[in-house]
Design a protein around this motif. Structure first.
Motif, PDB file in Angstrom:
ATOM      1  N   UNK A  98       0.833  -1.208   0.000  1.00  0.00           N
ATOM      2  CA  UNK A  98       0.000   0.000   0.000  1.00  0.00           C
ATOM      3  C   UNK A  98       0.870   1.260   0.000  1.00  0.00           C
ATOM      4  N   UNK A  99       1.935   1.260   0.800  1.00  0.00           N
ATOM      5  CA  UNK A  99       2.843   2.414   0.808  1.00  0.00           C
ATOM      6  C   UNK A  99       3.537   2.546  -0.546  1.00  0.00           C
ATOM      7  N   UNK A 103       3.463   5.709  -3.030  1.00  0.00           N
ATOM      8  CA  UNK A 103       4.701   6.287  -3.571  1.00  0.00           C
ATOM      9  C   UNK A 103       4.618   6.401  -5.095  1.00  0.00           C
ATOM     10  N   UNK A 104       4.096   5.382  -5.747  1.00  0.00           N
ATOM     11  CA  UNK A 104       3.914   5.395  -7.196  1.00  0.00           C
ATOM     12  C   UNK A 104       3.059   6.606  -7.598  1.00  0.00           C
ATOM     13  N   UNK A 133      11.561   2.900  -1.913  1.00  0.00           N
ATOM     14  CA  UNK A 133      11.254   1.593  -2.493  1.00  0.00           C
ATOM     15  C   UNK A 133      12.225   0.497  -2.053  1.00  0.00           C
ATOM     16  N   UNK A 134      13.464   0.860  -1.742  1.00  0.00           N
ATOM     17  CA  UNK A 134      14.422  -0.140  -1.254  1.00  0.00           C
ATOM     18  C   UNK A 134      13.991  -0.674   0.100  1.00  0.00           C
ATOM     19  N   UNK A 135      13.583   0.219   0.977  1.00  0.00           N
ATOM     20  CA  UNK A 135      13.110  -0.188   2.304  1.00  0.00           C
ATOM     21  C   UNK A 135      11.860  -1.048   2.180  1.00  0.00           C
ATOM     22  N   UNK A 136      10.927  -0.623   1.337  1.00  0.00           N
ATOM     23  CA  UNK A 136       9.686  -1.384   1.145  1.00  0.00           C
ATOM     24  C   UNK A 136       9.963  -2.750   0.538  1.00  0.00           C
TER      25      UNK A 136
END
Length: 148
Positions: A98-99, A103-104, A133-136
């Motif tokens: 969802x995050x 972000x997208x 995005x790396x963390x996600x």
């Protein structure tokens, strides 16, 4: 319907993984284009080149990849025996997805700001946001593989 989903499970999983890879590539690359757009587009012509690159990446790769990721991901969720919501991992993965979707869409709004000439985000801020995005991705992969 559930027998159909079970029989297609390996294909669904394969297409889900491929669409995630394409989506993630775009989520990593678009903010990098924004950095160059902010810091290197000294002429209007170069700014227009970046705008074309950004819109093509978003519309031709990222949007279809995000939709495919969601479609195949939901098919996996509804395939019996794949997800047990009694564990923590599906919830952490769902939250991270969802995050990532937020972000997208945030990136999409920033692209529109560039087109309208009202971008207020600095190259440094785009670099920092590019870490999200790396963390996600780490949260999602660890959630799915470790299944805590």
């Amino acid at each position: 319907m559930t027998d159909f989903l079970i029989s297609l499970y390996p294909w669904t999983k394969a297409f889900h993984i491929m669409s995630v890879i394409a989506w993630m590539a775009g989520l990593f690359y678009l903010p990098r284009l924004f950095v160059y757009h902010v810091e290197k587009a000294e002429t209007e012509a170069l700014g227009l080149v970046f705008e074309v690159m950004e819109v093509k990446l978003l519309r031709a790769i990222m949007n279809p990849a995000m939709i495919a990721t969601w479609v195949f991901g939901l098919c996996l969720v509804f395939t019996p025996g794949v997800v047990d919501w009694g564990y923590t991992w599906p919830w952490t993965k769902a939250g991270a997805v969802l995050v990532m979707t937020w972000y997208h869409h945030w990136l999409g709004r920033r692209r529109k700001d560039f087109v309208a000439g009202r971008n207020r985000v600095t190259g440094r801020q785009y670099r920092m946001m590019n870490e999200l995005p790396t963390i996600l991705m780490a949260i999602i992969v660890i959630s799915v593989v470790v299944r805590f």
